[in-house]
Design an enzyme around this catalytic site. Structure first.
Site, PDB file in Angstrom:
ATOM      1  N   ARG A 163      12.439  -7.189   1.633  1.00 30.07           N
ATOM      2  CA  ARG A 163      12.839  -5.727   2.052  1.00 30.07           C
ATOM      3  C   ARG A 163      13.678  -5.537   3.191  1.00 30.07           C
ATOM      4  O   ARG A 163      14.358  -4.629   3.170  1.00 30.07           O
ATOM      5  CB  ARG A 163      11.685  -5.091   2.313  1.00 30.07           C
ATOM      6  CG  ARG A 163      11.588  -3.649   2.483  1.00 30.07           C
ATOM      7  CD  ARG A 163      10.359  -2.846   2.833  1.00 30.07           C
ATOM      8  NE  ARG A 163       9.926  -2.979   4.149  1.00 30.07           N
ATOM      9  CZ  ARG A 163       8.727  -2.696   4.437  1.00 30.07           C
ATOM     10  NH1 ARG A 163       7.620  -2.235   3.663  1.00 30.07           N
ATOM     11  NH2 ARG A 163       8.031  -2.826   5.674  1.00 30.07           N
TER      12      ARG A 163
ATOM     13  N   ARG B 201       3.622  -7.806  14.164  1.00 30.06           N
ATOM     14  CA  ARG B 201       2.962  -6.835  13.235  1.00 30.06           C
ATOM     15  C   ARG B 201       1.486  -7.498  12.458  1.00 30.06           C
ATOM     16  O   ARG B 201       0.546  -6.857  12.469  1.00 30.06           O
ATOM     17  CB  ARG B 201       3.793  -6.002  12.085  1.00 30.06           C
ATOM     18  CG  ARG B 201       4.471  -4.820  12.638  1.00 30.06           C
ATOM     19  CD  ARG B 201       5.906  -4.639  11.785  1.00 30.06           C
ATOM     20  NE  ARG B 201       5.759  -4.259  10.549  1.00 30.06           N
ATOM     21  CZ  ARG B 201       6.721  -4.469   9.588  1.00 30.06           C
ATOM     22  NH1 ARG B 201       7.832  -5.319   9.758  1.00 30.06           N
ATOM     23  NH2 ARG B 201       6.413  -4.137   8.495  1.00 30.06           N
TER      24      ARG B 201
ATOM     25  N   ARG C 201      -5.502   2.655  11.972  1.00 29.32           N
ATOM     26  CA  ARG C 201      -5.140   1.166  12.272  1.00 29.32           C
ATOM     27  C   ARG C 201      -5.735   0.542  13.378  1.00 29.32           C
ATOM     28  O   ARG C 201      -5.390  -0.437  13.913  1.00 29.32           O
ATOM     29  CB  ARG C 201      -3.566   1.178  12.538  1.00 29.32           C
ATOM     30  CG  ARG C 201      -2.531   0.719  11.320  1.00 29.32           C
ATOM     31  CD  ARG C 201      -1.324   0.964  11.845  1.00 29.32           C
ATOM     32  NE  ARG C 201      -0.443  -0.104  11.141  1.00 29.32           N
ATOM     33  CZ  ARG C 201       0.734   0.099  10.175  1.00 29.32           C
ATOM     34  NH1 ARG C 201       0.926   1.330   9.828  1.00 29.32           N
ATOM     35  NH2 ARG C 201       1.167  -0.694   9.718  1.00 29.32           N
TER      36      ARG C 201
ATOM     37  N   ARG D 146      15.200  -2.086   7.569  1.00 32.17           N
ATOM     38  CA  ARG D 146      14.458  -1.397   8.844  1.00 32.17           C
ATOM     39  C   ARG D 146      14.169  -2.295  10.257  1.00 32.17           C
ATOM     40  O   ARG D 146      14.234  -3.506  10.182  1.00 32.17           O
ATOM     41  CB  ARG D 146      12.831  -1.148   8.370  1.00 32.17           C
ATOM     42  CG  ARG D 146      12.448   0.057   7.729  1.00 32.17           C
ATOM     43  CD  ARG D 146      11.158   0.111   7.380  1.00 32.17           C
ATOM     44  NE  ARG D 146      10.090  -0.431   8.119  1.00 32.17           N
ATOM     45  CZ  ARG D 146       8.736  -0.549   7.620  1.00 32.17           C
ATOM     46  NH1 ARG D 146       8.461   0.150   6.838  1.00 32.17           N
ATOM     47  NH2 ARG D 146       7.768  -1.036   8.561  1.00 32.17           N
TER      48      ARG D 146
ATOM     49  N   LYS E 179       0.817  -1.090   0.026  1.00 30.81           N
ATOM     50  CA  LYS E 179       0.141   0.195  -0.155  1.00 30.81           C
ATOM     51  C   LYS E 179       0.935   1.314   0.181  1.00 30.81           C
ATOM     52  O   LYS E 179       0.329   2.112  -0.742  1.00 30.81           O
ATOM     53  CB  LYS E 179      -0.917   0.199   1.271  1.00 30.81           C
ATOM     54  CG  LYS E 179      -0.495  -0.173   2.523  1.00 30.81           C
ATOM     55  CD  LYS E 179      -1.550  -0.363   3.433  1.00 30.81           C
ATOM     56  CE  LYS E 179      -1.129  -0.251   5.001  1.00 30.81           C
ATOM     57  NZ  LYS E 179       0.382  -0.793   5.325  1.00 30.81           N
TER      58      LYS E 179
HETATM   59  P1  ADP Z   1       3.874  -1.632   7.911  1.00 33.08           P
HETATM   60  O1  ADP Z   1       2.725  -1.288   7.209  1.00 33.08           O
HETATM   61  O2  ADP Z   1       4.782  -2.556   6.891  1.00 33.08           O
HETATM   62  O3  ADP Z   1       3.866  -2.243   8.989  1.00 33.08           O
HETATM   63  P2  ADP Z   1       4.528   1.054   8.361  1.00 33.08           P
HETATM   64  O4  ADP Z   1       5.733   1.934   8.029  1.00 33.08           O
HETATM   65  O5  ADP Z   1       3.275   1.465   8.011  1.00 33.08           O
HETATM   66  O6  ADP Z   1       4.737  -0.365   7.861  1.00 33.08           O
HETATM   67  O7  ADP Z   1       4.530   1.119  10.008  1.00 33.08           O
HETATM   68  C1  ADP Z   1       5.549   0.625  10.774  1.00 33.08           C
HETATM   69  C2  ADP Z   1       5.287   0.692  12.486  1.00 33.08           C
HETATM   70  O8  ADP Z   1       4.944   2.024  12.583  1.00 33.08           O
HETATM   71  C3  ADP Z   1       3.947  -0.086  12.870  1.00 33.08           C
HETATM   72  O9  ADP Z   1       4.500  -1.350  12.808  1.00 33.08           O
HETATM   73  C4  ADP Z   1       3.739   0.848  14.075  1.00 33.08           C
HETATM   74  O10 ADP Z   1       4.432   0.464  15.094  1.00 33.08           O
HETATM   75  C5  ADP Z   1       3.911   2.307  13.466  1.00 33.08           C
HETATM   76  N1  ADP Z   1       2.639   2.871  13.168  1.00 33.08           N
HETATM   77  C6  ADP Z   1       2.422   3.094  11.884  1.00 33.08           C
HETATM   78  N2  ADP Z   1       1.205   3.684  11.574  1.00 33.08           N
HETATM   79  C7  ADP Z   1       0.664   3.712  12.860  1.00 33.08           C
HETATM   80  C8  ADP Z   1      -0.851   3.797  13.303  1.00 33.08           C
HETATM   81  N3  ADP Z   1      -1.520   4.302  12.589  1.00 33.08           N
HETATM   82  N4  ADP Z   1      -0.926   3.696  14.735  1.00 33.08           N
HETATM   83  C9  ADP Z   1       0.054   3.045  15.680  1.00 33.08           C
HETATM   84  N5  ADP Z   1       1.200   2.880  15.064  1.00 33.08           N
HETATM   85  C10 ADP Z   1       1.411   3.005  13.938  1.00 33.08           C
END
Ligand code: ADP
Length: 187
Positions: free
Chosen positions: A127, A144, A88, A133, A13
């Protein structure tokens, strides 16, 4: 055009949100990117978020809601934006519904990236080798997914009931998905 991209980690996404936002001329708002930037700059939010992120847990709702609200209040969001990784959790979705109502904004579409866990784990491990990361290791990836299933998947129902949900098959190539989204963006 206001859109939300919803899907499990590694569903692609982020890649697609960036590309479609470029085509539409609206900002791509990745909560993950915003949070990683806070961590890098060592801000108060960053310090609170860091350990949650590395473990694969959600960062506390108050922090992400505050970040999201600040970001969409900026002037470049007037023509719309694409949220990637927000909301989320049910609390985040409720807060966002309220924000939209207060700001008199209309959510156009929520795109659900449907793809199996098996496929996304493969992508995430790939990745990990490229980007390094902190949360792309086997244990954090598993967490996750658990968090996604428990906290984020229920939002599919939330947006489906609102009549906003569009589902796409995210197991296909980046190009094929991109073509579908460009079509959605035109309508
Ligand atoms: P991915 O979708 O691959 O898990 P992201 O870059 O979107 O990667 O998110 C990485 C991390 O950032 C998440 O595992 C979480 O810890 C934090 N995070 C991102 N968006 C949110 C959110 N809306 N609420 C809470 N934590 C978030």
């Amino acid at each position: 055009m206001i859109m939300i991209f919803l899907g499990p980690p590694g569903s692609g996404k982020g890649t697609q949100a960036k590309s479609l936002a470029g085509q539409l001329g609206v900002p791509h708002i990745s909560l993950g990117d915003l949070l990683r930037d806070e961590v890098k700059r060592g801000t108060e939010i960053g310090q609170q978020a860091k350990a949650h992120m590395a473990a694969g847990h959600l960062v506390p709702d108050e922090l992400t809601i505050e970040l999201a609200e600040k970001r969409i209040s900026q002037s470049d969001c007037q023509k719309g934006f694409i949220f990637d990784g927000f909301p989320r959790s049910a609390a985040q979705a409720d807060a966002l519904d309220k924000m939209f109502a207060e700001k008199k904004l209309t959510l156009d579409r929520v795109v659900y990236f449907n793809v199996s866990e098996e496929e996304t784990v493969k992508r995430l491990l790939l990745r990990a080798g490229i980007e390094g990361r902190a949360d792309d290791n086997a244990a954090a990836i598993r967490t996750r997914f658990e968090v996604y299933e428990r906290s984020t998947r229920p939002l599919i129902e939330h947006y489906s009931k609102m009549g906003k949900l569009l589902e796409i098959d995210a197991a296909r190539s980046i190009e094929a998905i991109g073509r579908d989204l460009a079509e959605i963006g035109r309508n």
